[in-house]
Design an enzyme around this catalytic site. Structure first.
Site, PDB file in Angstrom:
ATOM      1  N   HIS A 138      29.361 -13.176  21.940  1.00 52.86           N
ATOM      2  CA  HIS A 138      28.292 -14.173  22.053  1.00 52.86           C
ATOM      3  C   HIS A 138      26.971 -13.478  22.368  1.00 52.86           C
ATOM      4  CE1 HIS A 138      26.006 -17.648  23.489  1.00 52.86           C
ATOM      5  NE2 HIS A 138      26.791 -18.335  22.673  1.00 52.86           N
ATOM      6  N   GLU A 208      25.572 -17.608  14.913  1.00 51.03           N
ATOM      7  CA  GLU A 208      24.668 -18.223  15.876  1.00 51.03           C
ATOM      8  C   GLU A 208      23.345 -17.475  15.865  1.00 51.03           C
ATOM      9  OE1 GLU A 208      25.910 -17.768  19.916  1.00 51.03           O
ATOM     10  OE2 GLU A 208      26.306 -15.642  19.655  1.00 51.03           O
TER      11      GLU A 208
END
Length: 321
Positions: A138, A208
């Protein structure tokens, strides 16, 4: 798994002269890559989709109890897989009270088996409390904690070898997008996974864009689609056509409290999901894009009914077909 190459000649980055993100009109570029790629003509219209949401620092026992209650009572599409990824300290609480309809993920794991690594969580511990998935790579782990591509790839390989599914996150910074390096960045991050993972069977790719996490900005459906197309084409050229057709790619971003993954079930597709300020208002149009297989949902996941709307939006492709 080794790569044939690290570069895809059709995709050397998004346009260098990008208009401001809020007013971007990427359709001409999408038409360009659409002329070079077979977007979806050979794919089944009903395929796996994921949606996910969350972050590591927010939430309380009471707020998560309320959210779990909302999820337990929500009417969700039966052929959509849903995974939640609460902060570590609430994993056991969620796993004990959440319906079996929804699986549980951790937001990070260590690179190997146990040892004197204070503050880290091992894959073995996650499996012991019932986790089925882990999120790795992430953007905060990359750009705040400082984990590099190779370290993240090794963590993914260990988790997969030990039986956890991996949500593998990739994505570019704003300055990288504006410099026309979006694809270069994403491909390098993909390579770090592909060089070491034993198999792609239990991997979901989460795209993302970092500029859309926690900012309120969201990529247009066309911007998200063009990256997903490029990622799948890279997999086809550098891993295998089979993996490219099976990999699930989700869009993910703006993660605030508890993570969720939603997948429309399909066995023959690697899912690639999208994350970046996904909410109940924009999820349907994003979900209609052929190569967006689900979402990494953030702030909208804090509201049970809105999250249910996002979960159920993943069947939009069927309605549009």
């Amino acid at each position: 798994m080794a790569m044939v190459s690290t570069y895809c000649p059709q995709f050397n980055g998004l346009r260098r002269s990008c208009p401001k993100l809020d007013n971007a009109q990427p359709q001409s570029f999408l038409q360009h890559i659409n002329s070079q790629l077979r977007l979806s003509s050979s794919r089944k219209p009903c395929r796996a989709v994921i949606a996910m949401a969350g972050s590591g620092k927010n939430g309380t026992k009471d707020s998560i109890t309320k959210l779990v209650s909302d999820l337990n009572s929500a009417k969700l599409e039966t052929d959509v897989d849903v995974v939640v990824a609460p902060p570590f300290v609430y994993l056991d609480q969620v796993n004990a009270t959440l319906t079996d309809r929804i699986e549980v993920s951790a937001q990070n794991s260590w690179i190997g088996k146990g040892g004197a690594f204070t503050g880290e969580i091992s894959v073995e511990q996650l499996k012991d409390i019932g986790c089925k998935w882990v999120i790795l790579g992430h953007s905060e782990r990359r750009h705040v904690i400082g984990e590099d591509d190779q370290f993240i790839g090794k963590k993914a390989a260990y988790a997969l070898n030990e039986g956890l599914g991996v949500i593998a996150c990739i994505g570019e910074l704003l300055e990288e997008r504006e410099a026309g390096k979006t694809f270069d960045v994403c491909f390098q991050q993909l390579k770090s996974f592909a060089d070491v993972v034993p198999s792609w069977d239990n991997i979901v790719i989460a795209y993302e864009p970092v500029w859309a996490i926690g900012t309120g900005k969201v990529a247009t459906p066309q911007q998200a689609q063009e990256v997903h197309v490029a990622v799948r084409d890279w997999l086809k050229k550098n891993v295998s056509e089979e993996v490219a057709s099976k990999t699930r790619i989700i869009y993910g971003g703006n993660l605030d409290t508890i993570s969720f993954v939603v997948l429309e079930e399909v066995a023959s597709k690697t899912r690639i999901i999208y994350g970046g300020s996904v909410n109940g208002s924009n999820c349907v149009e994003l979900a209609k894009q052929e190569d967006i297989d689900g979402f990494l949902v953030g702030g909208a996941s804090l509201k049970g009914p809105e999250f249910a709307t996002i979960v159920n939006s993943v069947i939009s492709k069927r309605v549009a077909a």
